[in-house]
Design an enzyme around this catalytic site. Structure first.
Site, PDB file in Angstrom:
ATOM      1  N   LYS A 158       0.868  -1.184   0.000  1.00  0.00           N
ATOM      2  CA  LYS A 158       0.000   0.000   0.000  1.00  0.00           C
ATOM      3  C   LYS A 158       0.899   1.227   0.000  1.00  0.00           C
ATOM      4  O   LYS A 158       2.033   1.169   0.434  1.00  0.00           O
ATOM      5  CB  LYS A 158      -0.840   0.062   1.277  1.00  0.00           C
ATOM      6  CG  LYS A 158      -2.038  -0.855   1.327  1.00  0.00           C
ATOM      7  CD  LYS A 158      -2.902  -0.456   2.537  1.00  0.00           C
ATOM      8  CE  LYS A 158      -3.967  -1.498   2.847  1.00  0.00           C
ATOM      9  NZ  LYS A 158      -4.681  -1.184   4.103  1.00  0.00           N
ATOM     10  N   ARG A 194     -15.765  -5.333  11.882  1.00  0.00           N
ATOM     11  CA  ARG A 194     -16.830  -4.336  11.739  1.00  0.00           C
ATOM     12  C   ARG A 194     -18.083  -4.924  11.138  1.00  0.00           C
ATOM     13  O   ARG A 194     -19.177  -4.680  11.587  1.00  0.00           O
ATOM     14  CB  ARG A 194     -16.353  -3.183  10.836  1.00  0.00           C
ATOM     15  CG  ARG A 194     -15.411  -2.251  11.519  1.00  0.00           C
ATOM     16  CD  ARG A 194     -14.667  -1.401  10.541  1.00  0.00           C
ATOM     17  NE  ARG A 194     -13.744  -2.225   9.775  1.00  0.00           N
ATOM     18  CZ  ARG A 194     -12.722  -1.743   9.093  1.00  0.00           C
ATOM     19  NH1 ARG A 194     -12.515  -0.456   9.039  1.00  0.00           N
ATOM     20  NH2 ARG A 194     -11.916  -2.547   8.455  1.00  0.00           N
ATOM     21  N   SER A 245      -9.915   3.939   8.266  1.00  0.00           N
ATOM     22  CA  SER A 245      -8.905   4.955   7.950  1.00  0.00           C
ATOM     23  C   SER A 245      -9.143   5.520   6.554  1.00  0.00           C
ATOM     24  O   SER A 245      -9.035   6.730   6.336  1.00  0.00           O
ATOM     25  CB  SER A 245      -7.500   4.353   8.012  1.00  0.00           C
ATOM     26  OG  SER A 245      -7.221   3.843   9.275  1.00  0.00           O
TER      27      SER A 245
HETATM   28  N1  ATP Z   1     -13.940   1.066  13.304  1.00  0.00           N
HETATM   29  C1  ATP Z   1     -13.311  -0.046  13.702  1.00  0.00           C
HETATM   30  N2  ATP Z   1     -13.726  -0.743  14.758  1.00  0.00           N
HETATM   31  C2  ATP Z   1     -13.102  -1.878  15.105  1.00  0.00           C
HETATM   32  N3  ATP Z   1     -12.059  -2.413  14.475  1.00  0.00           N
HETATM   33  C3  ATP Z   1     -11.586  -1.746  13.430  1.00  0.00           C
HETATM   34  C4  ATP Z   1     -12.171  -0.529  12.992  1.00  0.00           C
HETATM   35  N4  ATP Z   1     -11.476  -0.092  11.910  1.00  0.00           N
HETATM   36  C5  ATP Z   1     -10.510  -1.017  11.699  1.00  0.00           C
HETATM   37  N5  ATP Z   1     -10.574  -2.001  12.599  1.00  0.00           N
HETATM   38  C6  ATP Z   1      -9.726  -3.153  12.692  1.00  0.00           C
HETATM   39  O1  ATP Z   1      -8.414  -2.715  12.914  1.00  0.00           O
HETATM   40  C7  ATP Z   1      -7.489  -3.612  12.286  1.00  0.00           C
HETATM   41  C8  ATP Z   1      -6.536  -2.818  11.441  1.00  0.00           C
HETATM   42  O2  ATP Z   1      -7.218  -2.292  10.378  1.00  0.00           O
HETATM   43  P1  ATP Z   1      -6.655  -1.317   9.284  1.00  0.00           P
HETATM   44  O3  ATP Z   1      -5.355  -0.737   9.664  1.00  0.00           O
HETATM   45  O4  ATP Z   1      -6.834  -1.955   7.964  1.00  0.00           O
HETATM   46  O5  ATP Z   1      -7.725  -0.161   9.480  1.00  0.00           O
HETATM   47  P2  ATP Z   1      -8.830   0.316   8.497  1.00  0.00           P
HETATM   48  O6  ATP Z   1      -9.574   1.368   9.238  1.00  0.00           O
HETATM   49  O7  ATP Z   1      -9.599  -0.854   7.967  1.00  0.00           O
HETATM   50  O8  ATP Z   1      -7.957   0.993   7.379  1.00  0.00           O
HETATM   51  P3  ATP Z   1      -8.066   0.887   5.789  1.00  0.00           P
HETATM   52  O9  ATP Z   1      -9.275   1.690   5.452  1.00  0.00           O
HETATM   53  O10 ATP Z   1      -6.774   1.483   5.341  1.00  0.00           O
HETATM   54  O11 ATP Z   1      -8.190  -0.571   5.453  1.00  0.00           O
HETATM   55  C9  ATP Z   1      -8.355  -4.602  11.522  1.00  0.00           C
HETATM   56  O12 ATP Z   1      -8.534  -5.758  12.321  1.00  0.00           O
HETATM   57  C10 ATP Z   1      -9.658  -3.905  11.375  1.00  0.00           C
HETATM   58  O13 ATP Z   1     -10.740  -4.798  11.242  1.00  0.00           O
HETATM   59 MG    MG Z   2      -8.715  -2.221   6.570  1.00  0.00          MG
END
Ligand code: ATP
Ligand code: MG
Length: 160
Positions: free
Chosen positions: A42, A91, A128
């Site tokens: 990424k 989620r 994110s």
């Molecule tokens: N809002 C949320 N609540 C609970 N767990 C989350 C949430 N957002 C992400 N996670 C979890 O955090 C971990 C890391 O996720 P990651 O860094 O991919 O975040 P993301 O918000 O999904 O980012 P991206 O959009 O870049 O994929 C994963 O297990 C993901 O499921």
């Molecule tokens: Mg993610």
């Protein structure tokens, strides 16, 4: 020595959804390590050093949580750090398909178990990517990420 959980992710940047999972894991386990994936596949908005720093600031009040980064296999990082379990937030069903594959692969190659924590409903829409997208169009992300993250996000996106 107690039980250590590893919470891995890209954290580009950390959101309140991530912090909700990390905070709840910190109550369940003796210690929690947040593992920032360097992830060369990424192109992140924030460097790995910035992502680590933003996380460190976010968890500074949680005494049993520390933050690090890694590249390579998650199972190797978990072993090197003495973590015996992975904790990930789930989620929605859309997370499930990929996460279950990763969990089963990590069990296979490293005998490492993954526990899934159900996201608090208030953060189930939060990622994110979405935060960056909204902020890039000038949308308000207050309350979705810590304030110090929001400030850097705005600086970065305005300068971009
Ligand atoms: N809002 C949320 N609540 C609970 N767990 C989350 C949430 N957002 C992400 N996670 C979890 O955090 C971990 C890391 O996720 P990651 O860094 O991919 O975040 P993301 O918000 O999904 O980012 P991206 O959009 O870049 O994929 C994963 O297990 C993901 O499921
Ligand atoms: Mg993610």
């Amino acid at each position: 020595m107690g039980l250590t959980a590893l919470c891995p992710g890209t954290f580009d940047p950390v959101t309140n959804g991530h912090l909700d999972v990390v905070g709840r894991a910190a109550q369940l386990f003796d210690s929690v390590i947040v593992g920032v994936v360097e992830n060369p596949s990424k192109t992140p908005l924030f460097s790995v050093e910035e992502r680590v720093r933003l996380l460190e600031e976010s968890v500074k009040d949680l005494s049993n949580v520390r933050v690090g980064s890694f590249r390579g296999l998650l199972v190797d990082h978990a072993r090197a750090q003495g973590a015996s379990v992975i904790v990930k937030g789930l989620r929605a069903i859309s997370d499930y398909e990929y996460e279950i594959q990763m969990a089963q692969m990590n069990q296979r190659i490293g005998e490492l178990d993954t526990l899934f924590m159900a996201t608090s409903p208030k953060w189930s829409f939060l990622s994110s990517s979405l935060v960056k997208e909204v902020a890039s169009y000038g949308g308000d992300v207050e309350g979705l990420v810590p304030d110090h993250v929001r400030k850097l996000l705005i600086d970065r996106l305005v300068d971009a």
